[in-house]
Design a protein around this motif. Structure first.
Motif, mmCIF file in Angstrom:
data_model
loop_
_atom_site.group_PDB
_atom_site.id
_atom_site.type_symbol
_atom_site.label_atom_id
_atom_site.label_comp_id
_atom_site.label_asym_id
_atom_site.label_seq_id
_atom_site.Cartn_x
_atom_site.Cartn_y
_atom_site.Cartn_z
ATOM 1 N N ILE A 126 0.857 -1.190 0.000
ATOM 2 C CA ILE A 126 0.000 0.000 0.000
ATOM 3 C C ILE A 126 0.893 1.241 0.000
ATOM 4 O O ILE A 126 1.785 1.376 0.842
ATOM 5 N N GLN A 127 0.612 2.144 -0.928
ATOM 6 C CA GLN A 127 1.361 3.392 -1.015
ATOM 7 C C GLN A 127 0.548 4.528 -0.390
ATOM 8 O O GLN A 127 -0.656 4.624 -0.621
ATOM 9 N N GLU A 128 1.224 5.342 0.374
ATOM 10 C CA GLU A 128 0.603 6.526 0.959
ATOM 11 C C GLU A 128 0.998 7.728 0.110
ATOM 12 O O GLU A 128 2.166 8.100 0.041
ATOM 13 N N ILE A 129 0.020 8.332 -0.544
ATOM 14 C CA ILE A 129 0.266 9.375 -1.540
ATOM 15 C C ILE A 129 -0.397 10.671 -1.099
ATOM 16 O O ILE A 129 -1.607 10.689 -0.827
ATOM 17 N N ARG A 130 0.378 11.725 -1.021
ATOM 18 C CA ARG A 130 -0.173 13.058 -0.729
ATOM 19 C C ARG A 130 -0.680 13.679 -2.023
ATOM 20 O O ARG A 130 0.059 13.767 -3.009
ATOM 21 N N LEU A 131 -1.925 14.089 -2.029
ATOM 22 C CA LEU A 131 -2.521 14.734 -3.187
ATOM 23 C C LEU A 131 -2.219 16.234 -3.095
ATOM 24 O O LEU A 131 -2.847 16.963 -2.326
ATOM 25 N N LEU A 132 -1.243 16.671 -3.870
ATOM 26 C CA LEU A 132 -0.729 18.027 -3.742
ATOM 27 C C LEU A 132 -1.757 19.075 -4.155
ATOM 28 O O LEU A 132 -1.877 20.127 -3.512
ATOM 29 N N GLU A 133 -2.477 18.797 -5.214
ATOM 30 C CA GLU A 133 -3.482 19.762 -5.662
ATOM 31 C C GLU A 133 -4.618 19.879 -4.656
ATOM 32 O O GLU A 133 -5.166 20.961 -4.434
ATOM 33 N N TRP A 134 -4.998 18.757 -4.018
ATOM 34 C CA TRP A 134 -6.043 18.796 -2.999
ATOM 35 C C TRP A 134 -5.555 19.542 -1.758
ATOM 36 O O TRP A 134 -6.333 20.234 -1.100
#
Length: 471
Positions: A40-48
């Motif tokens: 599982i990858q934890e991804i920060r949504l930069l635009e959000w």
């Protein structure tokens, strides 16, 4: 990223990926529980995140995506940090390549493939380099590079820190040329902080150590020059002192490998390093000490600077004409002559200021303590000669006794004390003697005062007796 690998690059390098919800940054990959399930990858949504900050939303869960999908990297651009099969690097440029596929057929459409347009990226590897400072440059296609975030200073190794400081120093030189001294000082100080606490190991070669000394010395002297322009004398003293300590340590190790690399590869001759650079440090130290009114120490710094100049101008540290850096040494000697004129001017200012200070102190001392030699103290023998004898005094008194109406004349005494405190004591004694000699007023009206007192007492007793009778 390999699916079966036990080490995941995303945890360390934090790739930028394209998700269905916009650009994301992989911040962490959770360890696998089952080998058959993707991690599982934890991804920060930069635009959000940007939209959430604009709307002041406090929740953080809405800006993080948890997914097992493998997302593609964002399109690389010039200047991006990328991960390649050969290490971490930076994209310096990219070109468009056209491939002619003769005889090839698309397996899906069964149509012949004619021309294929691809982008080839020029990547300079930063994580390692060859001996002798030879840099590695790779030419890779887009499927072989993955864009990652730039490293912080604490995450860089020694080679990356030195390269970062070199690039920052070049930018600071342009800022200094525009006379933006405060901004240039901040950049130079950042370069020094970037390489100050480098931990060397067996992977760091002598070229890296030589570049480190080059950056530290030049940035320290340049930062000190910015401080002089901004009149920050304490900071200028510290930066110049730091550069001078490094140069003196290098001078003690001259002939070693690092000294040879600086001469040969970096193009720094001895006249430049041990002459021009050290003289610059001494001049800045002298100016700082001069502004802090430490004139003697400032003159000592100027004296040492002139000794360095005399050594190289006289040709004692001269380089042979056949040497590759002979022209550099000649240019350094020419610049040292200009520095010598600056030293002469600064020395004249220090000497003049010192003379003015001594003159003020001398005038202050003369005002507080007068010269003893200028005061004439009468000798006891002359004093006895001038005093009349007792017989003459008695005859004078008898002659004047007949003149009753002649008022008494008081002679004023003149003191010849050399000290201010003694003068005050003598004046006080004279006042006491004058008070003793003058008769008080009640001595002249003594009988009248006694009669007045008796009358007051008699009247009071008479009044009290009369009142007691009425009662």
């Amino acid at each position: 990223m390999s699916f079966n690998s036990e080490y995941y690059v995303g945890d360390k390098d934090q790739r930028f990926v394209q998700t269905p919800y916009g650009t994301g940054l992989v911040t962490r990959i959770r360890p696998r529980v089952d080998p058959n399930i993707r991690p599982i990858q934890e991804i920060r949504l930069l635009e959000w995140e940007k939209a959430a900050k604009a709307s002041q939303v406090q929740s953080k869960r809405a800006t993080v995506l948890y997914s097992t999908a493998e997302y593609d990297s964002v399109p690389p651009k010039k200047g991006d940090d990328v991960i390649t099969p050969y290490g971490r690097g930076t994209i310096t440029e990219f070109v468009t390549v056209r491939l002619l596929n003769k005889g090839k057929v698309n397996p899906v459409t069964k149509q012949p493939i004619g021309e294929q347009v691809l982008t080839k990226f020029h990547v300079q590897i930063n994580s390692w380099r060859l001996a002798g400072r030879s840099r590695v440059k790779c030419y890779l296609f887009s499927d072989q590079v993955k864009v990652v975030r730039k490293k912080t200073i604490m995450e860089m190794n020694a080679v990356e820190r030195v390269d970062f400081a070199m690039k920052q120093k070049q930018g600071a030189s342009r800022i200094f040329a525009d006379k933006r001294y405060q901004e240039a000082l901040n950049v130079y100080a950042g370069c020094i902080d970037a390489v100050r606490y480098i931990q060397h190991d067996t992977n760091n070669d002598n070229e890296c150590r030589a570049d480190l000394i080059d950056v530290m010395v030049t940035c320290s002297n340049n930062a000190a020059t910015c401080c002089v322009q901004l009149q920050l004398w304490e900071e200028a003293f510290k930066f110049a002192k730091n550069a001078l300590i490094l140069l003196n340590a290098l001078y003690d190790k001259r002939g070693a490998k690092i000294h040879g690399i600086l001469n040969k590869d970096n193009g720094h001759c001895d006249a430049k390093m041990f002459g021009e650079w050290r003289v610059k440090s001494h001049i800045i130290l002298a100016r700082s000490l001069f502004e802090k009114d430490e004139y003697e120490v400032a003159l000592q710094e100027l004296k040492m600077a002139r000794e360095h100049i005399s050594y190289y101008v006289a040709g004692k540290g001269a380089t042979s004409q056949n040497a590759p850096n002979y022209k550099l040494a000649k240019d350094s000697v020419s610049r040292m002559r200009n520095q010598e004129r600056e030293i002469i001017k600064l020395k004249a200012n220090i000497t003049e200021k010192k003379k003015k200070l001594l003159k003020v102190e001398k005038a202050r001392a003369q005002a507080m303590f007068k010269d003893v030699k200028s005061t004439k103290v009468p000798s006891p023998l002359k004093k006895q000669e001038k005093e009349p004898s007792s017989e003459n005094q008695s005859s004078t008194v008898e002659a004047q006794s007949g003149k009753a109406d002649t008022p008494k004349q008081l002679k004023k005494k003149v003191s010849f004390a050399t000290n201010l405190e003694e003068r005050h004591d003598i004046a006080a004694e004279e006042e006491e003697e004058e008070i003793e000699e003058s008769e008080p007023w009640y001595e002249e009206h003594k009988e009248a005062l006694i009669l007045l007192g008796v009358g007051v007492i008699t009247f009071a007793s008479f009044a009290l007796a009369r009142r007691s009778k009425r009662m």
